[in-house]
Design an enzyme around this catalytic site. Structure first.
Site, PDB file in Angstrom:
ATOM      1  N   LYS A  23       1.883  -3.272   7.368  1.00  0.00           N
ATOM      2  CA  LYS A  23       2.095  -3.587   5.815  1.00  0.00           C
ATOM      3  C   LYS A  23       3.438  -3.388   5.380  1.00  0.00           C
ATOM      4  CE  LYS A  23      -0.740  -4.374   3.176  1.00  0.00           C
ATOM      5  NZ  LYS A  23      -1.225  -5.735   2.637  1.00  0.00           N
ATOM      6  N   THR A  36       0.938  -1.202   0.133  1.00  0.00           N
ATOM      7  CA  THR A  36       0.079   0.243  -0.236  1.00  0.00           C
ATOM      8  C   THR A  36       0.940   1.240  -0.024  1.00  0.00           C
ATOM      9  OG1 THR A  36      -1.640   1.211   1.205  1.00  0.00           O
ATOM     10  CG2 THR A  36       0.000  -0.517   2.449  1.00  0.00           C
ATOM     11  N   ASP A  37       0.212   2.463  -0.679  1.00  0.00           N
ATOM     12  CA  ASP A  37       1.163   3.659  -0.529  1.00  0.00           C
ATOM     13  C   ASP A  37       1.309   3.923   0.864  1.00  0.00           C
ATOM     14  OD1 ASP A  37      -1.289   4.335   0.131  1.00  0.00           O
ATOM     15  OD2 ASP A  37      -1.691   6.094  -1.629  1.00  0.00           O
ATOM     16  N   GLU A  38       0.428   3.512   1.874  1.00  0.00           N
ATOM     17  CA  GLU A  38       0.653   3.884   3.198  1.00  0.00           C
ATOM     18  C   GLU A  38       2.070   3.595   4.083  1.00  0.00           C
ATOM     19  OE1 GLU A  38      -2.655   3.995   6.107  1.00  0.00           O
ATOM     20  OE2 GLU A  38      -4.120   3.741   4.471  1.00  0.00           O
ATOM     21  N   TYR A  88      -1.589  -0.030  11.183  1.00  0.00           N
ATOM     22  CA  TYR A  88      -1.921  -0.877  10.023  1.00  0.00           C
ATOM     23  C   TYR A  88      -0.665  -0.595   9.077  1.00  0.00           C
ATOM     24  CZ  TYR A  88      -3.472  -1.037   5.006  1.00  0.00           C
ATOM     25  OH  TYR A  88      -3.378  -1.558   3.748  1.00  0.00           O
TER      26      TYR A  88
HETATM   27  P1  NAD Z   1     -10.548  -6.181   2.857  1.00  0.00           P
HETATM   28  O1  NAD Z   1     -10.489  -5.757   4.318  1.00  0.00           O
HETATM   29  O2  NAD Z   1     -11.921  -5.727   2.050  1.00  0.00           O
HETATM   30  O3  NAD Z   1     -10.438  -7.694   2.694  1.00  0.00           O
HETATM   31  C1  NAD Z   1      -9.560  -8.345   3.239  1.00  0.00           C
HETATM   32  C2  NAD Z   1      -9.811  -9.749   2.882  1.00  0.00           C
HETATM   33  O4  NAD Z   1      -8.914 -10.729   3.606  1.00  0.00           O
HETATM   34  C3  NAD Z   1     -11.050 -10.438   3.615  1.00  0.00           C
HETATM   35  O5  NAD Z   1     -11.774 -11.046   2.756  1.00  0.00           O
HETATM   36  C4  NAD Z   1     -10.687 -11.131   4.832  1.00  0.00           C
HETATM   37  O6  NAD Z   1     -11.629 -12.094   4.980  1.00  0.00           O
HETATM   38  C5  NAD Z   1      -9.370 -11.654   4.259  1.00  0.00           C
HETATM   39  N1  NAD Z   1      -8.485 -12.097   5.337  1.00  0.00           N
HETATM   40  C6  NAD Z   1      -8.315 -11.428   6.474  1.00  0.00           C
HETATM   41  N2  NAD Z   1      -7.438 -11.811   7.507  1.00  0.00           N
HETATM   42  C7  NAD Z   1      -7.321 -13.077   7.003  1.00  0.00           C
HETATM   43  C8  NAD Z   1      -6.498 -14.356   7.359  1.00  0.00           C
HETATM   44  N3  NAD Z   1      -5.665 -14.140   8.288  1.00  0.00           N
HETATM   45  N4  NAD Z   1      -6.258 -15.211   6.418  1.00  0.00           N
HETATM   46  C9  NAD Z   1      -7.149 -15.372   5.411  1.00  0.00           C
HETATM   47  N5  NAD Z   1      -7.874 -14.326   4.781  1.00  0.00           N
HETATM   48  C10 NAD Z   1      -7.952 -13.042   5.823  1.00  0.00           C
HETATM   49  O7  NAD Z   1      -9.438  -5.653   2.298  1.00  0.00           O
HETATM   50  P2  NAD Z   1      -9.057  -4.649   0.754  1.00  0.00           P
HETATM   51  O8  NAD Z   1      -9.465  -3.331   1.037  1.00  0.00           O
HETATM   52  O9  NAD Z   1      -9.600  -5.561  -0.285  1.00  0.00           O
HETATM   53  O10 NAD Z   1      -7.561  -4.698   0.461  1.00  0.00           O
HETATM   54  C11 NAD Z   1      -6.743  -6.033  -0.155  1.00  0.00           C
HETATM   55  C12 NAD Z   1      -5.338  -5.783   0.198  1.00  0.00           C
HETATM   56  O11 NAD Z   1      -5.166  -4.707  -0.538  1.00  0.00           O
HETATM   57  C13 NAD Z   1      -4.817  -5.800   1.444  1.00  0.00           C
HETATM   58  O12 NAD Z   1      -3.561  -6.246   1.427  1.00  0.00           O
HETATM   59  C14 NAD Z   1      -4.672  -4.227   1.716  1.00  0.00           C
HETATM   60  O13 NAD Z   1      -3.638  -3.973   2.607  1.00  0.00           O
HETATM   61  C15 NAD Z   1      -4.374  -3.748   0.233  1.00  0.00           C
HETATM   62  N6  NAD Z   1      -4.531  -2.228  -0.098  1.00  0.00           N
HETATM   63  C16 NAD Z   1      -5.889  -1.980   0.078  1.00  0.00           C
HETATM   64  C17 NAD Z   1      -6.145  -0.863  -0.481  1.00  0.00           C
HETATM   65  C18 NAD Z   1      -7.464  -0.103  -0.340  1.00  0.00           C
HETATM   66  O14 NAD Z   1      -7.502   0.998  -0.594  1.00  0.00           O
HETATM   67  N7  NAD Z   1      -8.447  -0.839   0.018  1.00  0.00           N
HETATM   68  C19 NAD Z   1      -4.980   0.078  -1.038  1.00  0.00           C
HETATM   69  C20 NAD Z   1      -3.811  -0.452  -1.571  1.00  0.00           C
HETATM   70  C21 NAD Z   1      -3.668  -1.833  -0.732  1.00  0.00           C
HETATM   71  O1  DAU Z   2      -4.063   4.572   0.925  1.00  0.00           O
HETATM   72  C1  DAU Z   2      -4.347   2.898   0.626  1.00  0.00           C
HETATM   73  C2  DAU Z   2      -5.037   2.650   2.006  1.00  0.00           C
HETATM   74  O2  DAU Z   2      -6.477   3.281   1.649  1.00  0.00           O
HETATM   75  C3  DAU Z   2      -5.144   1.260   2.161  1.00  0.00           C
HETATM   76  O3  DAU Z   2      -3.940   0.663   2.552  1.00  0.00           O
HETATM   77  C4  DAU Z   2      -6.136   0.990   3.211  1.00  0.00           C
HETATM   78  O4  DAU Z   2      -6.264  -0.475   3.412  1.00  0.00           O
HETATM   79  C5  DAU Z   2      -7.607   1.583   2.768  1.00  0.00           C
HETATM   80  O5  DAU Z   2      -8.387   1.258   3.842  1.00  0.00           O
HETATM   81  C6  DAU Z   2      -7.197   2.839   2.784  1.00  0.00           C
HETATM   82  O6  DAU Z   2      -6.717   3.831   3.977  1.00  0.00           O
HETATM   83  P1  DAU Z   2      -7.190   5.235   4.372  1.00  0.00           P
HETATM   84  O7  DAU Z   2      -7.176   5.269   5.852  1.00  0.00           O
HETATM   85  O8  DAU Z   2      -6.942   6.326   3.465  1.00  0.00           O
HETATM   86  O9  DAU Z   2      -8.686   5.034   4.046  1.00  0.00           O
HETATM   87  P2  DAU Z   2     -10.120   5.525   4.698  1.00  0.00           P
HETATM   88  O10 DAU Z   2     -11.418   5.138   3.427  1.00  0.00           O
HETATM   89  O11 DAU Z   2     -10.374   4.565   5.920  1.00  0.00           O
HETATM   90  O12 DAU Z   2     -10.073   6.994   4.733  1.00  0.00           O
HETATM   91  C7  DAU Z   2     -10.003   7.602   3.651  1.00  0.00           C
HETATM   92  C8  DAU Z   2      -9.679   9.136   4.126  1.00  0.00           C
HETATM   93  O13 DAU Z   2     -10.682   9.788   4.715  1.00  0.00           O
HETATM   94  C9  DAU Z   2      -8.667   9.257   5.050  1.00  0.00           C
HETATM   95  O14 DAU Z   2      -7.831  10.604   5.034  1.00  0.00           O
HETATM   96  C10 DAU Z   2      -9.361   9.480   6.449  1.00  0.00           C
HETATM   97  C11 DAU Z   2     -10.671   9.976   5.996  1.00  0.00           C
HETATM   98  N1  DAU Z   2     -11.900   9.648   6.807  1.00  0.00           N
HETATM   99  C12 DAU Z   2     -12.037   8.147   6.741  1.00  0.00           C
HETATM  100  C13 DAU Z   2     -13.193   7.798   7.430  1.00  0.00           C
HETATM  101  C14 DAU Z   2     -13.596   6.339   7.521  1.00  0.00           C
HETATM  102  C15 DAU Z   2     -12.863  10.506   7.492  1.00  0.00           C
HETATM  103  O15 DAU Z   2     -12.573  11.636   7.121  1.00  0.00           O
HETATM  104  N2  DAU Z   2     -13.870  10.090   7.977  1.00  0.00           N
HETATM  105  C16 DAU Z   2     -14.230   8.521   8.110  1.00  0.00           C
HETATM  106  O16 DAU Z   2     -15.030   8.312   8.572  1.00  0.00           O
END
Ligand code: NAD
Ligand code: DAU
Length: 346
Positions: free
Chosen positions: A159, A130-132, A155
């Site tokens: 990662k 992730t970019d985080e 988190y």
């Molecule tokens: P999500 O939370 O929607 O899904 C996570 C999935 O992993 C779920 O299906 C959950 O059941 C499964 N899981 C959790 N713990 C597990 C374990 N111990 N064993 C097997 N399965 C398990 O997440 P997402 O948003 O789809 O993110 C997927 C991946 O992409 C993650 O690695 C996250 O860090 C990365 N990522 C997410 C974002 C984003 O914006 N959502 C951005 C960049 C990277």
């Molecule tokens: O950038 C990649 C990441 O994006 C992934 O690695 C994470 O898995 C994914 O959850 C996401 O993280 P963020 O923390 O950026 O996403 P979130 O949707 O929680 O929040 C997006 C932005 O909105 C962040 O600046 C926090 C803000 N926010 C979020 C929530 C849930 C609010 O202002 N209010 C809220 O209630």
């Protein structure tokens, strides 16, 4: 050069948001490859995300933990796996602030177990980072893949540890790995704890939209479709051992994102409520994606379209999120927002 399409994929976390979008994309594009979804089905993992696909003979589900080495090894051996794509993770920053230990268990130890299985069986592993991991980015910079990692939430730290373990395994044991670092994804089937689905579903229900702090934090809101095509590009054409950023390279503030959600859903902007900020909230993420572009990849959506498309999806798919919002989600929501929305300083 395009390498051979992997025959048998183990997609961990394939029932989650990005994982299920990836499984849908991959099975459409590469119908001859076999996909085994390996998922613990936590609160964020939902079988119904792939309801329309489960009768596909080339798709199956193993319900197990990535930290369970015997189960992971067996799933790979039983299915002749030649590629593990590791999406499985605990993924929500706010949940990592409320209860961080499971983030280490799954994101660090779980990834480590998969690396051991990959090493033992000689399987390529692609890791979703992730970019985080880059931490807060100053205004005059965009992260490149060689930048130092500087995570700032539990988190992001988990990662970053996983990302570095993957790189260390490639150096130490020479196992074939690749890593993609994704920007903030939006689109169908995102659990409504995340900002865009939370704000979209709250707006549809006429509930307040809790914006943390001043709402001027910047994110690259990228469509999940473009993340899937970016991962595919790296799987087929990326250099083994390398890291690729995946995003649009363009950011907006959270307030701009909220405006798009409300305008798309024709809802009133008075629903916006500024609440106590997330502790340690990173102000800005921004990545340079030239390295991925050099593989011939281009995003289809700009961030404004991505957010609008996502909001429309939630408007048209209440069947998916209504049962989630009336279940255990409610407990989390009250814990995270009750005091914030009541205006109590935290
Ligand atoms: P999500 O939370 O929607 O899904 C996570 C999935 O992993 C779920 O299906 C959950 O059941 C499964 N899981 C959790 N713990 C597990 C374990 N111990 N064993 C097997 N399965 C398990 O997440 P997402 O948003 O789809 O993110 C997927 C991946 O992409 C993650 O690695 C996250 O860090 C990365 N990522 C997410 C974002 C984003 O914006 N959502 C951005 C960049 C990277
Ligand atoms: O950038 C990649 C990441 O994006 C992934 O690695 C994470 O898995 C994914 O959850 C996401 O993280 P963020 O923390 O950026 O996403 P979130 O949707 O929680 O929040 C997006 C932005 O909105 C962040 O600046 C926090 C803000 N926010 C979020 C929530 C849930 C609010 O202002 N209010 C809220 O209630």
């Amino acid at each position: 050069m395009t390498r051979e399409i992997p025959k048998n994929l183990l997609v961990t976390g394939g029932c989650g948001f990005i994982g299920s979008n990836f499984v849908r994309y991959w099975t459409e594009q590469h119908p001859d490859s076999k996909v085994v979804v390996y998922d613990k089905l936590t609160y964020a993992g939902r079988r119904e995300n792939l309801n329309d696909l489960w009768d596909n003979a080339n798709l199956s589900l193993v319900v197990a933990d990535i930290g369970d080495m015997d189960a992971a090894r067996k799933a790979c051996q039983d299915n002749g796996i030649d590629l593990i794509v590791n999406f499985a993770a605990e993924t929500h920053v706010d949940q990592s602030i409320l209860g961080p230990l499971v983030f280490t268990d799954t994101n660090v130890r779980g990834t480590h177990v998969l690396l051991e299985v990959a090493r033992e069986l000689g399987i390529r592993l692609h890791h979703i980072s992730t970019d985080e991991v880059y931490g807060h980015i100053r205004d005059d910079h965009q992260s490149v893949e060689t930048d130092e990692l500087a995570p700032r939430s539990p988190y992001a730290a988990s990662k970053a540890a996983a990302d570095q373990l993957v790189q260390a395994y490639a150096i130490t044991y020479g196992i074939p790995v690749t890593i993609t670092r994704g920007a903030n994804n939006v689109g169908p089937y995102q659990y409504p704890e995340k900002a865009v689905p939370l704000f979209s579903t709250n707006a549809i229900l006429g509930e307040p939209l809790p914006v943390y702090g001043d709402g001027r934090q910047m994110r690259d809101y990228a469509h999940v479709y473009d993340h899937c095509t970016g991962i595919e590009a790296v799987l087929l054409r990326g250099n083994i051992g390398e890291v690729y950023n995946v995003g649009t390279g363009r950011e907006m503030t959270n307030l701009e994102m909220v405006d798009i959600v409300l305008d798309t859903l024709s809802k009133d902007h008075s629903l916006v409520k500024h609440v106590t900020d997330r502790p340690g909230h990173d102000r800005r993420y921004s990545m340079n994606v030239d390295k991925l572009r050099a593989l011939g990849w281009e995003p289809r959506y700009d961030p404004k379209q991505a957010v609008a498309e996502a909001a429309k999806w939630y408007e048209g798919n209440r069947w998916w999120w209504e049962p989630i919002r009336s279940g255990e989600f409610r407990e989390y929501y009250d814990r995270q927002y009750a005091e914030r929305l009541a205006g109590i300083q935290q």
